[in-house]
Design an enzyme around this catalytic site. Structure first.
Site, PDB file in Angstrom:
ATOM      1  CG  HIS A 366      -2.300   0.565   0.902  1.00 43.13           C
ATOM      2  ND1 HIS A 366      -2.500   1.729   0.190  1.00 43.13           N
ATOM      3  CD2 HIS A 366      -3.534   0.103   1.184  1.00 43.13           C
ATOM      4  CE1 HIS A 366      -3.792   1.968   0.055  1.00 43.13           C
ATOM      5  NE2 HIS A 366      -4.451   0.995   0.653  1.00 43.13           N
ATOM      6  CG  ASP A 370      -4.331   3.963  -5.360  1.00 48.05           C
ATOM      7  OD1 ASP A 370      -4.629   3.134  -6.248  1.00 48.05           O
ATOM      8  OD2 ASP A 370      -4.205   5.173  -5.594  1.00 48.05           O
TER       9      ASP A 370
END
Length: 393
Positions: A366, A370
């Site tokens: 992450h 995204d």
């Protein structure tokens, strides 16, 4: 000028390497880049190439020896030339085969050691001693000057465990390394997962159509993994953020698409790499995948076989696994877990139907990717699997 052959550092925090065999005898002529010796690291047995052209001379280490990184173990000299009697006689500008060169002003062993009282110990060995509860006073160092190395700590830990009725198998170097790296990845990389059910009917048809010609011309069996390597690599060329690395300070986008393939070996898992997979044709991918698999099973992977991966595929479909999640290999941004292709009842044109389905699970970092980027990549990959022919032409 004589060229020194030194024990190379092929892995992070590597302190020693075990010499397995010389592929040339002392006195034999060797060409630059020709396989010269085999060494064993925590990961595999690897062939090391000659750093220059000439005659192998002054061999200082024999098979079975654990040699500190950077230490000279032989020389490549001109015909009739005598190898240096001592490394200090060699000019500081000489060529070496190691990733960590040794200057003429230093000793042959380059690892730096911390000293606790009168105990000389490397930082990695100190960490391992703490983890395994090893008393340093009871350990005899095997390094130069009695330095305690990581291998000494592991040996002491194994000896300690064997003396305990409920001894724990510490595993092989490969399995221990895998345990360390997966723990590091799982505890430091913020994983998230995106799952997609994919109709693999067109993928099956593409394999049936392309296999006869490839298997005839390349003498290699075409697998679903080969098709997926080609499709994933070509999809990554449109999603550069998925083909990025986390550097610790930010995101580095890679120009090349180098596909790692997770492969099971006797002691754990390795991930050799197909370089430039987005530009390699399907038949060549099949050949490279087969050759890497054979070397991995034989423990003969070369340094270049495991270097530079930018994305990894882990396929457990051949083991009958429907779906699973895979742990990212840092500094890569993602890994794709592939389950088996199996007939399932799914909606087909508004009615129940049976289709060959496959589950894809994308693990992403992450810090780099995204959710939207991961979903878009998986969407485009699914479209490529549904219509693979244009991507494979």
């Amino acid at each position: 000028m004589a060229i020194s052959v030194v024990m190379p550092a092929l892995e992070m925090a590597q302190e020693t390497g075990k010499l397995i065999s010389w592929l040339k005898k002392e006195g034999e002529t060797v060409a630059k880049g020709e396989p010269l010796l085999e060494i064993e690291t925590d990961k595999a047995v690897m062939e090391i190439e000659s750093p220059g052209e000439g005659v192998l001379a002054g061999v200082k280490a024999q098979p079975g020896a654990d040699v500190p990184v950077g230490q000279t173990i032989a020389w490549i000299v001109r015909p009739g030339e005598t190898p240096p009697a001592d490394e200090a006689q060699v000019a500081s500008g000489r060529k070496t085969s190691a990733a960590v060169p040794v200057s003429a002003a230093t000793s042959a062993s380059v690892p730096s050691y911390a000293v606790a009282g009168e105990i000389k110990i490397s930082p990695k060995a100190r960490r391992l001693a703490t983890e395994h509860g090893v008393d340093l006073v009871q350990v005899r160092g095997s390094g130069a000057g009695g330095e305690i190395l990581a291998s000494d700590i592991l040996a002491a830990a194994e000896s300690k465990a064997s003396a305990t009725p409920a001894a724990v198998d510490s595993g092989s170097p490969i399995s221990r390394l895998m345990a360390e790296r997966t723990t590091q990845s799982w505890t430091t990389v913020p994983h998230f997962f995106v799952v997609r059910e994919v109709d693999a009917g067109a993928l099956n048809e593409a394999r049936q159509k392309l296999a006869p010609e490839i298997e005839k011309s390349r003498a290699v069996k075409l697998t679903h993994t080969d098709l997926l390597v080609a499709l994933v690599a070509r999809t990554l060329s449109k999603h550069r953020r998925m083909n990025a690395n986390w550097t610790g300070e930010g995101v580095r986008t890679n120009v090349d698409v180098n596909m790692g393939l997770a492969m099971a070996v006797n002691d754990g898992v390795v991930a050799p790499v197909i370089h430039h997979a987005d530009r390699v044709d399907l038949g060549e991918i099949a050949v490279l995948r087969r050759d890497l698999a054979e070397r991995a099973r034989a423990g003969k992977l070369r340094p270049q076989d495991i270097a530079g991966g930018t994305f990894t595929i882990s396929n457990l479909g051949m083991f009958g696994v429907d779906a699973f999640t895979a742990i990212i290999i840092p500094p890569q941004a993602a890994i794709l877990a592939v389950g088996q292709i199996a007939d399932r009842v799914v909606p087909v044109d508004g009615r129940p139907g049976i289709r060959p389905m496959m589950t894809l699970t994308l693990s992403s970092d992450h810090r780099v990717v995204d959710g939207a980027r991961a979903a878009e990549f998986l969407r485009d990959l699914t479209e490529a699997i549904h219509n693979p022919q244009p991507w494979l032409a």
